[in-house]
Design an enzyme around this catalytic site. Sequence first.
Site, PDB file in Angstrom:
ATOM      1  N   ARG A   1       0.857  -1.162   0.058  1.00  0.00           N
ATOM      2  CA  ARG A   1      -0.028   0.051  -0.116  1.00  0.00           C
ATOM      3  C   ARG A   1       0.788   1.215   0.005  1.00  0.00           C
ATOM      4  O   ARG A   1       0.652   2.464  -0.574  1.00  0.00           O
ATOM      5  CB  ARG A   1      -0.794   0.071   1.096  1.00  0.00           C
ATOM      6  CG  ARG A   1      -2.199  -1.008   1.007  1.00  0.00           C
ATOM      7  CD  ARG A   1      -3.222  -0.764   2.287  1.00  0.00           C
ATOM      8  NE  ARG A   1      -2.628  -1.238   3.493  1.00  0.00           N
ATOM      9  CZ  ARG A   1      -2.891  -2.726   3.811  1.00  0.00           C
ATOM     10  NH1 ARG A   1      -3.712  -3.376   3.240  1.00  0.00           N
ATOM     11  NH2 ARG A   1      -2.663  -3.100   5.065  1.00  0.00           N
TER      12      ARG A   1
ATOM     13  N   PHE B   1     -11.236  -4.842  -5.737  1.00  0.00           N
ATOM     14  CA  PHE B   1     -11.218  -5.696  -4.795  1.00  0.00           C
ATOM     15  C   PHE B   1     -10.471  -4.961  -3.597  1.00  0.00           C
ATOM     16  O   PHE B   1      -9.497  -5.267  -2.979  1.00  0.00           O
ATOM     17  CB  PHE B   1     -10.287  -7.015  -4.916  1.00  0.00           C
ATOM     18  CG  PHE B   1     -10.640  -7.859  -6.075  1.00  0.00           C
ATOM     19  CD1 PHE B   1     -11.782  -8.789  -6.057  1.00  0.00           C
ATOM     20  CD2 PHE B   1      -9.950  -7.569  -7.601  1.00  0.00           C
ATOM     21  CE1 PHE B   1     -12.195  -9.523  -7.278  1.00  0.00           C
ATOM     22  CE2 PHE B   1     -10.105  -8.219  -8.587  1.00  0.00           C
ATOM     23  CZ  PHE B   1     -11.289  -9.164  -8.486  1.00  0.00           C
TER      24      PHE B   1
ATOM     25  N   SER C   1     -17.316  -5.920  -3.580  1.00  0.00           N
ATOM     26  CA  SER C   1     -18.406  -6.592  -3.844  1.00  0.00           C
ATOM     27  C   SER C   1     -19.320  -6.586  -2.246  1.00  0.00           C
ATOM     28  O   SER C   1     -20.423  -6.698  -2.309  1.00  0.00           O
ATOM     29  CB  SER C   1     -18.536  -7.934  -4.318  1.00  0.00           C
ATOM     30  OG  SER C   1     -17.737  -8.803  -3.416  1.00  0.00           O
TER      31      SER C   1
ATOM     32  N   ASP D   1      -6.310  -6.641  -6.608  1.00  0.00           N
ATOM     33  CA  ASP D   1      -5.852  -7.507  -5.426  1.00  0.00           C
ATOM     34  C   ASP D   1      -7.014  -8.415  -5.000  1.00  0.00           C
ATOM     35  O   ASP D   1      -7.597  -8.430  -3.926  1.00  0.00           O
ATOM     36  CB  ASP D   1      -5.479  -6.588  -3.978  1.00  0.00           C
ATOM     37  CG  ASP D   1      -5.181  -7.261  -2.939  1.00  0.00           C
ATOM     38  OD1 ASP D   1      -4.624  -8.374  -3.049  1.00  0.00           O
ATOM     39  OD2 ASP D   1      -5.164  -6.739  -1.768  1.00  0.00           O
TER      40      ASP D   1
ATOM     41  N   CYS E   1      -2.753 -13.947  -3.971  1.00  0.00           N
ATOM     42  CA  CYS E   1      -2.569 -14.544  -2.841  1.00  0.00           C
ATOM     43  C   CYS E   1      -2.835 -16.152  -2.741  1.00  0.00           C
ATOM     44  O   CYS E   1      -3.215 -16.683  -1.743  1.00  0.00           O
ATOM     45  CB  CYS E   1      -3.454 -13.893  -1.701  1.00  0.00           C
ATOM     46  SG  CYS E   1      -5.235 -13.739  -1.804  1.00  0.00           S
TER      47      CYS E   1
HETATM   48  N1  SAH Z   1      -6.840  -4.658  -1.040  1.00  0.00           N
HETATM   49  C1  SAH Z   1      -7.570  -4.866   0.054  1.00  0.00           C
HETATM   50  C2  SAH Z   1      -7.718  -6.463   0.355  1.00  0.00           C
HETATM   51  C3  SAH Z   1      -8.632  -7.091  -0.822  1.00  0.00           C
HETATM   52  S1  SAH Z   1      -9.288  -8.739  -0.185  1.00  0.00           S
HETATM   53  C4  SAH Z   1      -6.788  -4.302   1.245  1.00  0.00           C
HETATM   54  O1  SAH Z   1      -5.616  -3.902   1.133  1.00  0.00           O
HETATM   55  O2  SAH Z   1      -7.093  -4.071   2.241  1.00  0.00           O
HETATM   56  C5  SAH Z   1     -10.242  -9.308  -1.532  1.00  0.00           C
HETATM   57  C6  SAH Z   1     -11.637  -8.512  -1.422  1.00  0.00           C
HETATM   58  O3  SAH Z   1     -12.136  -8.785  -2.826  1.00  0.00           O
HETATM   59  C7  SAH Z   1     -12.663  -8.720  -0.389  1.00  0.00           C
HETATM   60  O4  SAH Z   1     -12.999  -7.629   0.178  1.00  0.00           O
HETATM   61  C8  SAH Z   1     -13.822  -9.459  -1.205  1.00  0.00           C
HETATM   62  O5  SAH Z   1     -14.901  -9.064  -0.516  1.00  0.00           O
HETATM   63  C9  SAH Z   1     -13.651  -8.721  -2.510  1.00  0.00           C
HETATM   64  N2  SAH Z   1     -14.181  -9.511  -3.808  1.00  0.00           N
HETATM   65  C10 SAH Z   1     -14.025 -10.885  -3.698  1.00  0.00           C
HETATM   66  N3  SAH Z   1     -14.786 -11.210  -4.977  1.00  0.00           N
HETATM   67  C11 SAH Z   1     -15.239  -9.975  -5.664  1.00  0.00           C
HETATM   68  C12 SAH Z   1     -15.676  -9.652  -6.819  1.00  0.00           C
HETATM   69  N4  SAH Z   1     -15.870 -10.562  -7.964  1.00  0.00           N
HETATM   70  N5  SAH Z   1     -15.939  -8.539  -7.157  1.00  0.00           N
HETATM   71  C13 SAH Z   1     -15.762  -7.498  -6.207  1.00  0.00           C
HETATM   72  N6  SAH Z   1     -15.166  -7.659  -5.108  1.00  0.00           N
HETATM   73  C14 SAH Z   1     -14.772  -8.799  -4.566  1.00  0.00           C
END
Ligand code: SAH
Length: 395
Positions: A211, A227, A250, A299, A339
């Site tokens: 970040r 995400f 989402s 991510d 991940c």
């Molecule tokens: N980048 C973030 C962590 C991401 S974790 C940070 O630094 O804190 C991945 C995220 O993707 C989760 O919040 C999950 O709810 C979301 N997610 C999973 N599938 C998804 C989709 N198809 N569309 C949008 N978001 C999604």
Amino acid sequence: MKALVVKRGREKSLKRRHPWIFSGAVERLVGEPSSGDTVEVRGSGGEVLALAAYSPASQIRARAWTFDPAQAVDAAFFRDRLAKALAFRDKLPAARHSNALRLVHGESDGLPGLVVDRYADVLVAQFLAAGVERWREEILAALAELTGCEAVFERSDADVRRLEGLEPRVGFARGNRAATRCPIVEYGLNFRVDVEGGQKTGFFLDQRENRQRVRALAAGRAVLDAFSYTGGFAISALAGGAKRVTALESSAEALEVARDNLAANPLDPSLVEFTKADVFAHLRRLRDQHARYDLIILDPPKFAPTAAQARNAARAYKDINLLAFKLLSPGGLLATFSCSGGVTAELFQSIIAGAALDAGAEAKIIERFGASADHPVALEFPEGDYLKGLLVLKS
Ligand code: SAH
């Protein structure tokens, strides 16, 4: 002493200090151990290779505590392992920039199945294997003593617990306080962590340094954070001077925390647009609208927990990365992550290469990302190396 004898030829990984003993490697048991019991792990010649926690329900039938048969596995053993884990975090540069750190990272800290994250003065613990479940009270007591934290929230609700034959357990193991918005500081930015209902233990500490990298690269750029969860990358990019930020997520709960996080910082909220959307569908919509960004962060969640799911995962990674390349302006940057334990760094790079090719984009890797240092990877335990990422520059 109760014991587990491994099959002839299956001593090799233990001699390399790999902590897992799979069910297929077990020749026989001595003395009917039950779940969580400490057993001697013996080679076919009778020599003691390790002391391990027995887990009858799991494919990972035992996890080694120590490879020194003379060591006692008792309360003092756990206090010592925890003290070592804490001492090394204390000296990390990140400890001077954040009050949220991973204090215990399972196998790589010599404590298989235990995860402990610190969010200011609240600890969040996950007991994810039969061995640490057995020693839960001793571990909680040592954590309280060594950290001075009075509140420990337990998030033993990860799916892997079921594989160990353990019921989920969620709630305060010690102390009590408001647990849906624990305030933390990361490099001067304020975040709120929902340790009770958030994903994993509430925050993705493994991405902390990444970040920061994104923050340092964001000045003057139009940013897309896909995400976004609770807005970690989005808010970091804004703090780094991004022109505007679009965040896609989402989960409505995560977006609610993301909005709180934005409001908790002295930043211009009008520059950020949080959108509740499915990333796969929304990136297509943006492509059809000819939207353009100068910095895109991808991510996604774990598409492939193990190598068996790698093929489908590869398709999903390629899909979103291909769309991202189309949405990037010339000179734009893509910070793309995986991940998935089942996707190696090498495979990930080849997926990204395929995505660029099919998007008709020329691009080069200018940086590689991993998990932050409070998520160490023991050299004998490569399974611990799950997070990989690339910073890619589009020509
Ligand atoms: N980048 C973030 C962590 C991401 S974790 C940070 O630094 O804190 C991945 C995220 O993707 C989760 O919040 C999950 O709810 C979301 N997610 C999973 N599938 C998804 C989709 N198809 N569309 C949008 N978001 C999604």
